[in-house]
Each structure stands twice: as C-alpha cells, then as structure tokens.
Design an enzyme around this catalytic site. Sequence first.
Site, PDB file in Angstrom:
ATOM      1  N   TYR A  11       1.876  12.266   3.609  1.00 53.01           N
ATOM      2  CA  TYR A  11       2.171  10.844   3.439  1.00 53.01           C
ATOM      3  C   TYR A  11       1.639  10.356   2.089  1.00 53.01           C
ATOM      4  CZ  TYR A  11       4.339   6.701   4.833  1.00 53.01           C
ATOM      5  OH  TYR A  11       5.204   5.653   4.828  1.00 53.01           O
ATOM      6  N   ARG A  60      12.955  -0.256  -0.648  1.00 55.14           N
ATOM      7  CA  ARG A  60      11.603  -0.541  -1.152  1.00 55.14           C
ATOM      8  C   ARG A  60      10.667   0.538  -0.643  1.00 55.14           C
ATOM      9  NH1 ARG A  60       7.088  -2.500   1.636  1.00 55.14           N
ATOM     10  NH2 ARG A  60       7.133  -0.264   1.564  1.00 55.14           N
ATOM     11  N   LYS A 118       6.756   9.783   8.264  1.00 53.24           N
ATOM     12  CA  LYS A 118       6.190   8.922   9.317  1.00 53.24           C
ATOM     13  C   LYS A 118       6.314   9.589  10.684  1.00 53.24           C
ATOM     14  CE  LYS A 118       4.801   4.873   7.705  1.00 53.24           C
ATOM     15  NZ  LYS A 118       4.679   3.452   7.619  1.00 53.24           N
ATOM     16  N   GLU A 169      11.783   0.673   8.379  1.00 57.57           N
ATOM     17  CA  GLU A 169      10.808   1.172   7.415  1.00 57.57           C
ATOM     18  C   GLU A 169      11.322   1.009   5.991  1.00 57.57           C
ATOM     19  OE1 GLU A 169       7.895   2.537   8.485  1.00 57.57           O
ATOM     20  OE2 GLU A 169       7.283   2.801   6.409  1.00 57.57           O
ATOM     21  N   ASP A 170      10.519   0.386   5.145  1.00 57.92           N
ATOM     22  CA  ASP A 170      10.803   0.329   3.710  1.00 57.92           C
ATOM     23  C   ASP A 170      12.184  -0.232   3.360  1.00 57.92           C
ATOM     24  OD1 ASP A 170       8.257   1.142   3.384  1.00 57.92           O
ATOM     25  OD2 ASP A 170       8.676   3.043   2.399  1.00 57.92           O
ATOM     26  N   ASN A 206      12.593  -6.691   1.057  1.00 55.93           N
ATOM     27  CA  ASN A 206      12.108  -7.766   1.919  1.00 55.93           C
ATOM     28  C   ASN A 206      13.155  -8.794   2.325  1.00 55.93           C
ATOM     29  OD1 ASN A 206      11.805 -10.048   0.254  1.00 55.93           O
ATOM     30  ND2 ASN A 206       9.811  -9.321  -0.486  1.00 55.93           N
ATOM     31  N   ASP A 222       7.310  -1.670  10.509  1.00 57.51           N
ATOM     32  CA  ASP A 222       5.944  -1.219  10.239  1.00 57.51           C
ATOM     33  C   ASP A 222       5.354  -1.877   9.001  1.00 57.51           C
ATOM     34  OD1 ASP A 222       3.722   0.453  10.953  1.00 57.51           O
ATOM     35  OD2 ASP A 222       4.132   1.533   9.093  1.00 57.51           O
ATOM     36  N   ASP A 223       6.193  -2.138   8.005  1.00 60.56           N
ATOM     37  CA  ASP A 223       5.671  -2.741   6.765  1.00 60.56           C
ATOM     38  C   ASP A 223       5.160  -4.149   7.035  1.00 60.56           C
ATOM     39  OD1 ASP A 223       6.647  -0.487   5.175  1.00 60.56           O
ATOM     40  OD2 ASP A 223       8.594  -1.266   5.799  1.00 60.56           O
ATOM     41  N   ALA A 230       3.223 -11.924  -1.510  1.00 63.30           N
ATOM     42  CA  ALA A 230       3.677 -12.635  -0.313  1.00 63.30           C
ATOM     43  C   ALA A 230       4.993 -12.025   0.161  1.00 63.30           C
ATOM     44  CB  ALA A 230       3.846 -14.127  -0.619  1.00 63.30           C
ATOM     45  N   GLY A 231       5.000 -10.694   0.232  1.00 64.56           N
ATOM     46  CA  GLY A 231       6.193  -9.991   0.712  1.00 64.56           C
ATOM     47  C   GLY A 231       6.008  -9.596   2.165  1.00 64.56           C
ATOM     48  N   GLU A 232       6.596  -8.431   2.507  1.00 58.52           N
ATOM     49  CA  GLU A 232       6.564  -8.000   3.906  1.00 58.52           C
ATOM     50  C   GLU A 232       5.134  -7.816   4.403  1.00 58.52           C
ATOM     51  OE1 GLU A 232       9.297  -4.659   4.606  1.00 58.52           O
ATOM     52  OE2 GLU A 232      10.150  -5.166   2.664  1.00 58.52           O
ATOM     53  N   ALA A 233       4.346  -7.040   3.638  1.00 63.05           N
ATOM     54  CA  ALA A 233       2.983  -6.754   4.066  1.00 63.05           C
ATOM     55  C   ALA A 233       2.151  -8.041   4.071  1.00 63.05           C
ATOM     56  CB  ALA A 233       2.365  -5.716   3.140  1.00 63.05           C
ATOM     57  N   SER A 290       4.225 -13.649  -7.503  1.00 60.86           N
ATOM     58  CA  SER A 290       4.483 -13.407  -8.927  1.00 60.86           C
ATOM     59  C   SER A 290       4.574 -14.715  -9.723  1.00 60.86           C
ATOM     60  CB  SER A 290       5.763 -12.593  -9.103  1.00 60.86           C
ATOM     61  OG  SER A 290       6.818 -13.249  -8.437  1.00 60.86           O
ATOM     62  N   ASN A 325       0.405   0.786  -2.509  1.00 59.03           N
ATOM     63  CA  ASN A 325       0.642   2.228  -2.586  1.00 59.03           C
ATOM     64  C   ASN A 325       1.757   2.527  -3.571  1.00 59.03           C
ATOM     65  OD1 ASN A 325      -1.165   2.964  -0.485  1.00 59.03           O
ATOM     66  ND2 ASN A 325       0.327   2.254   1.025  1.00 59.03           N
ATOM     67  N   ASN A 338      -1.566   2.587   7.860  1.00 64.55           N
ATOM     68  CA  ASN A 338      -0.838   2.158   9.069  1.00 64.55           C
ATOM     69  C   ASN A 338      -0.848   3.230  10.153  1.00 64.55           C
ATOM     70  OD1 ASN A 338      -0.179   0.318   7.093  1.00 64.55           O
ATOM     71  ND2 ASN A 338       1.874  -0.049   7.894  1.00 64.55           N
TER      72      ASN A 338
HETATM   73  P1  NAD Z   1       7.376  -6.638  -0.998  1.00 64.94           P
HETATM   74  O1  NAD Z   1       8.280  -6.250  -2.077  1.00 64.94           O
HETATM   75  O2  NAD Z   1       7.942  -7.194   0.249  1.00 64.94           O
HETATM   76  O3  NAD Z   1       6.329  -7.713  -1.550  1.00 64.94           O
HETATM   77  C1  NAD Z   1       5.677  -7.638  -2.776  1.00 64.94           C
HETATM   78  C2  NAD Z   1       5.147  -9.015  -3.104  1.00 64.94           C
HETATM   79  O4  NAD Z   1       4.346  -8.924  -4.263  1.00 64.94           O
HETATM   80  C3  NAD Z   1       6.206 -10.062  -3.369  1.00 64.94           C
HETATM   81  O5  NAD Z   1       5.858 -11.243  -2.703  1.00 64.94           O
HETATM   82  C4  NAD Z   1       6.110 -10.295  -4.865  1.00 64.94           C
HETATM   83  O6  NAD Z   1       6.420 -11.618  -5.215  1.00 64.94           O
HETATM   84  C5  NAD Z   1       4.645 -10.026  -5.096  1.00 64.94           C
HETATM   85  N1  NAD Z   1       4.368  -9.723  -6.490  1.00 64.94           N
HETATM   86  C6  NAD Z   1       5.059  -8.953  -7.341  1.00 64.94           C
HETATM   87  N2  NAD Z   1       4.483  -8.988  -8.557  1.00 64.94           N
HETATM   88  C7  NAD Z   1       3.406  -9.779  -8.462  1.00 64.94           C
HETATM   89  C8  NAD Z   1       2.421 -10.196  -9.362  1.00 64.94           C
HETATM   90  N3  NAD Z   1       2.414  -9.780 -10.615  1.00 64.94           N
HETATM   91  N4  NAD Z   1       1.469 -11.039  -8.928  1.00 64.94           N
HETATM   92  C9  NAD Z   1       1.456 -11.445  -7.653  1.00 64.94           C
HETATM   93  N5  NAD Z   1       2.356 -11.069  -6.739  1.00 64.94           N
HETATM   94  C10 NAD Z   1       3.321 -10.241  -7.142  1.00 64.94           C
HETATM   95  O7  NAD Z   1       6.494  -5.370  -0.674  1.00 64.94           O
HETATM   96  P2  NAD Z   1       5.520  -5.145   0.576  1.00 64.94           P
HETATM   97  O8  NAD Z   1       6.230  -4.433   1.653  1.00 64.94           O
HETATM   98  O9  NAD Z   1       4.855  -6.399   0.924  1.00 64.94           O
HETATM   99  O10 NAD Z   1       4.499  -4.094  -0.032  1.00 64.94           O
HETATM  100  C11 NAD Z   1       3.667  -4.440  -1.110  1.00 64.94           C
HETATM  101  C12 NAD Z   1       2.683  -3.332  -1.377  1.00 64.94           C
HETATM  102  O11 NAD Z   1       1.855  -3.133  -0.237  1.00 64.94           O
HETATM  103  C13 NAD Z   1       3.335  -1.974  -1.658  1.00 64.94           C
HETATM  104  O12 NAD Z   1       2.679  -1.357  -2.717  1.00 64.94           O
HETATM  105  C14 NAD Z   1       3.099  -1.193  -0.400  1.00 64.94           C
HETATM  106  O13 NAD Z   1       2.968   0.184  -0.641  1.00 64.94           O
HETATM  107  C15 NAD Z   1       1.788  -1.769   0.066  1.00 64.94           C
HETATM  108  N6  NAD Z   1       1.599  -1.569   1.510  1.00 64.94           N
HETATM  109  C16 NAD Z   1       0.447  -0.990   1.914  1.00 64.94           C
HETATM  110  C17 NAD Z   1       0.220  -0.753   3.247  1.00 64.94           C
HETATM  111  C18 NAD Z   1      -1.064  -0.123   3.684  1.00 64.94           C
HETATM  112  O14 NAD Z   1      -1.808   0.304   2.872  1.00 64.94           O
HETATM  113  N7  NAD Z   1      -1.368  -0.045   4.934  1.00 64.94           N
HETATM  114  C19 NAD Z   1       1.191  -1.096   4.168  1.00 64.94           C
HETATM  115  C20 NAD Z   1       2.366  -1.714   3.721  1.00 64.94           C
HETATM  116  C21 NAD Z   1       2.551  -1.956   2.386  1.00 64.94           C
END
Ligand code: NAD
Length: 597
Positions: free
Chosen positions: A149, A202, A220, A291-292, A295, A314-315, A348-351, A382, A454, A499
């Site tokens: 992973y 994504r 996964k 998964e992935d 958003n 899961d995200d 402020a995305g999925e996670a 962003s 990640n 996760n």
């Molecule tokens: P996403 O694309 O849904 O969201 C990303 C967010 O980051 C968006 O809201 C975007 O506006 C914001 N963003 C982008 N550039 C930015 C900046 N310069 N400043 C501030 N915000 C900014 O993606 P996601 O699914 O939310 O995943 C985001 C990250 O979290 C990925 O790297 C993913 O690998 C990681 N993640 C980690 C875990 C874990 O460790 N358990 C689980 C899920 C996701």
Amino acid sequence: MYTINFEGEEMVIRFPKDLPENEALSKFLGHINSQSILKKNRSSDASQRLRRQDRISNFPAGAALLRDPGLNKGTAFTEEERDALGLQGLLPPRVYTIDEQVRRVIWNLNKKPTDLERYIFLTSLQDRNKTLFYRVLIDNIEDLMPIVYTPTVGQACQEYGQIFRRSRGIFITARDKGNIAGLLRNWPYKDIRVIVVTDGERILGLGDLGADGMGIPVGKLALYTACGGISPAMSLPVTIDVGTENQTLLDDPLYIGLRHRRQRGEPFDELIEEFIVAVQQVFPGAMIQFEDFGNVNAFRLLEKYRNEVCCFNDDIQGTAAVTLAGLYSSLRITGGSLKDHKFLLLGAGEAGIGTGNLIAAAMVDEGLSEEEARQRCWYVDSKGLVVKSRTDLSGHKRLFAQDHPRIATFYEAVKALKPTAIIGVSGQAKMFGREVLQAMAECNERPIVFSLSNPTTKTECTAEEAYTWTEGRAIFASGSPFDPVMFKGRKLVPAQGNNVYIFPGVGLGVIASRARLVTDEMFLVAARVLAQEVSETDLKIGRIFPPLPRIREVSMAVAVAVAEVVYKRGLATKPRPDDLAASIQSLIYEPEYQSYV
Ligand code: NAD
C-alpha cells in the site's frame, strides 16, 4: 426464492429471477459452503460430502493445478498429493514447509534493489500462490504494508502500464453499457462479499491516473484479507474506466486504459447506476467500497447510494474514523474531551470534510449542538480560510463556513485561531513548515499535528520536522509511514493514521452480519474501539495507533463493535448468533495449505 431443507434446517435462499440456472447452482453451493464455514465445528458428513463433490468436479490437476493461484502450493505439495494429482516430475523433488517457503520469499525480497521491485515480486507471488502471498504478508505486515500500500502502491499506479504483467479484477468501460452484469458474471468466484471500486480520478494525492488506478482496489483488497481476515475468494477489485484527463497517460503507448478524456455527467452516472444494479443482481448484498473517485463524484455517489445499498466511501468515512481515533488517543495524552479542542484542517476535500463531519458527530454525542460542534472545526482550502463571506464554497464546505474575516494563508490562520490540532489533508507537500509548527508549539503544550497527505512526497511535514519544530512535544500522525525519530536522546515513534485500522474491521463486521447499509455510527464506534486498542506503552512513545502486527486483533474488535451496531439498528439480514465474536472469528481466513488427498 427457494426454500431448501439442508442438514435438517430450513434455509430460504433468494436469487434474482433472471439468474441463469448454473449461476443459481453455483451460488447455492457457495451459500452451503459459507454456512458450513460458520458451522465449522459441527459440520456433518453431508456438508463435507457436498463440499468435496463440488471441489472434486472442478479440481484441476497436473500443470493446471500449479497455475491456479488459489490452489497452488508450489514446492509444498506432499508426495501423496504429487502422486494423486499428477504432479510428479513437475516440481523439484524436495518438499518444503510453508515456513521454508516464506523464508525463501523474504530472501528474494531483501535482494530486490527498490520498493517498486518488491511490489512487482509480491504481485507475481500473488499471481502464483495466494496462500503463500498472504502468509508472507500477514507475518511481515509492518515491513510489507508500505510495499503493498502507500507509498509504493502510488508509484506502482504511476507506472502500472509499464509493470503490468497479469490482469486482476474487472475493468468496466462505457463500451460495456448494457452488459455490466455479464462482465461481473465472468469473475471466477461467485460468493463475492466485498467490492472495491475506483474510477481512478484521484489516486492517493497523485491525481488522475485513469485505469492505472487499479493498483488501489487490488491493494486495498489484499489488506482486507491480510488485516481483516476476509477470504480473498470473497473480494473483487473493479475499475470503471471512463477515460482520463492525464495527458501524460493519454500520450503513453503503454497506458492500459482507453485513450480519451473523462466522460462526465449523465453517461458517467448511468454507467455507475448500471454497475450498482448489476452488483445487486450478481453478488447480492456485497459491500461496495468507493475508492479514490474525484471529490465532485465521491460526495454525490455516496449521498445517492448510502441509503439504498450496502456501501461506503473510504476516503471520506474511513479516513474520518481513523483520524477521529487518533484524536481520541491524543486526548488520553492532552486530557479533556473533543469539545475542549479547536481543529484546523488544511484541505476541505473528501478526507477533510468527512473528518469534520465525524468529529462534529462525536461532539454532538458529547452533548454539543450541531452548530456548536461545527464551530470547533475550521478549514483552510486552496483559497484560504473557509468563511461565510466566500461565494465560491460548495455545499459540503458551506456547512463549515465560519463567521470570521478572510485569512489567506494557513500560517496566518494558525496565528489567529490558535487551534489545538492541525490536520493536513490537502495533498500539498511542505504546507506545515517551520513557522506553522513553531506557532502550534507556542500556543499548545502538546500540539496535535496530523500530516495525512499521501504518498510520502505529498506529506505536509515529516515526523522529524514535526518533532524538531515543536521541541519534541507534537503528538504526530502521518498518512504514509515514517521511521522513529531520536530527539534529544528520546525515541519518538510516529504513528501512521492508516485507514487500514478501520476498513477491514468495518467490512468484516458488515459482512458477518450481512448488513443492508453502512452508517456513520459504525465509523464512530470503530474510531472509539480503535483508540481503546492503543496501550499506555504505545502512548508513552508517541504512538497513537496500535502497532501494525496487532492489526488482525484490532480488526476483530472493530468488527464485533460494528456488527453490534448493525444488530442494534435492525440493519442485519441474518439472525444474531449467540456468540457474535465467535461467529465472526469463524469467518476469518487463515492462509494455511489444505490437504487435497
Ligand atoms: P481532495 O482532492 O478531495 O481534497 C483536497 C483538498 O485540498 C481540496 O479541498 C483542495 O481545495 C485542498 N487544497 C489543494 N491545494 C491546497 C492548498 N495549497 N492549500 C490548502 N488546501 C488545498 O482529496 P482528499 O481525498 O481529501 O485527499 C487529500 C489528501 O489526503 C491526499 O493526499 C490523500 O492521500 C490524503 N488522505 C490520507 C488518508 C490517510 O492518511 N488515512 C486518507 C485519505 C486521504
């Protein structure tokens, strides 16, 4: 619907009307098998006979047996088996034990020059001998998790076309419209209970990798088996290839997907809808893990299907639960409860939104109103701080928009808001720089710093940076693994907020109870159980998640708690066993060779 008297028990089995007869028969046999597994300790001669007959009629022999990864034992076939199954001469004369085979695999792995080579080697092993693959993975989970992973799987997806050897899982494209059920029926295993599906838009923090994202569902599901004990025969990886916006891939002659831009809108939605319906027909009740997905689609699909079919994202939900568990563990160090904290999330995305929603739900459980709970969760995306005066916010962000003047940067937000915890889920490397971490250390005795993006190349800060710039006081967790850090003579062990602590256990609980739906309450409970699994010794060295070698135990505890919720909420489609834990335990897959003679 058929009512069958089997072993003196009346069983009601439902099949969709349009299921072909041979499928129905195969499903019935699969059902009998799973019933027999549940009743392993009291299985009668009749069920054994039936299983044996089923097996013998399909059982390959000779070279075909060596090519069947589900049955192959390689050099571990005994003399008796070699005689009976036409294997004499096809294998070197010495018979090995599985432990000896494991040692050989590890020797080979250690010889590989890079992690990507190790990934390729393990994938080939999975293609040859599944039992040995899972034995190796389970016995060495801490070392191999970063290979199967994140972070290595990220690189593997980026080079999927180049390293591609053998197909795994089902690929669905727009060309299959009208025939998705037919595609699913091509899958050789019939008793599928968990499906991980992606459209590759994504992948981790790496963006749109199109069909090359298949590495993620495959990875996964390997973890569902290794960490949750779900049989590999019950899992199915799926990639829905609707194209990619990634020009490098479109130009790459070795790219495995279709060469066109992403289909969106109605054609995309119709394809997903057909897929969801087809799963209900071909693998009724199977749990679907989204998964992935990008958003825009991830939130929509979750909202559309979460109250209709057994599914989760899961995200959004898995990440939320593991992050909340990390916060619960951190509270055991900082004291106080969630509502005494102020959370500032970067991204402020999925996670990010998933996490905010679950933290808020947990605070509502502590007695806050929803509004009060949301006021403790702040976001920087962003475009800066998420505030009410912004007009560019999508629906899910708007729920967290605060009454506050605009702030452009994360550092300024930390200075102004003085959060107790910062959580990085932006996919943007280095965003928790020295000045951010020092500002957190100025206003908190034990600042909570979760850098979850990640793979490692995208992390907001490394473990070393987090400890160094907070004078060793940070309670740190990351998305990808980091080695322990020596700080002023103290060994600090960073935790990986993976996760994997959540989804295999949730999946096992859902599968065991045959839940109709997956709810947020299940993730809340999973987070609490996970935090309870962290020992005082772990906390002393800074590790806020249990050590990975304990993952199977942890998943069991999560599964039992989740199944309890399923029964309590009336979401189960099978009766509650008297001993829930024992019944779940009896489902656990152990990679051990069975005797074939
Ligand atoms: P996403 O694309 O849904 O969201 C990303 C967010 O980051 C968006 O809201 C975007 O506006 C914001 N963003 C982008 N550039 C930015 C900046 N310069 N400043 C501030 N915000 C900014 O993606 P996601 O699914 O939310 O995943 C985001 C990250 O979290 C990925 O790297 C993913 O690998 C990681 N993640 C980690 C875990 C874990 O460790 N358990 C689980 C899920 C996701």
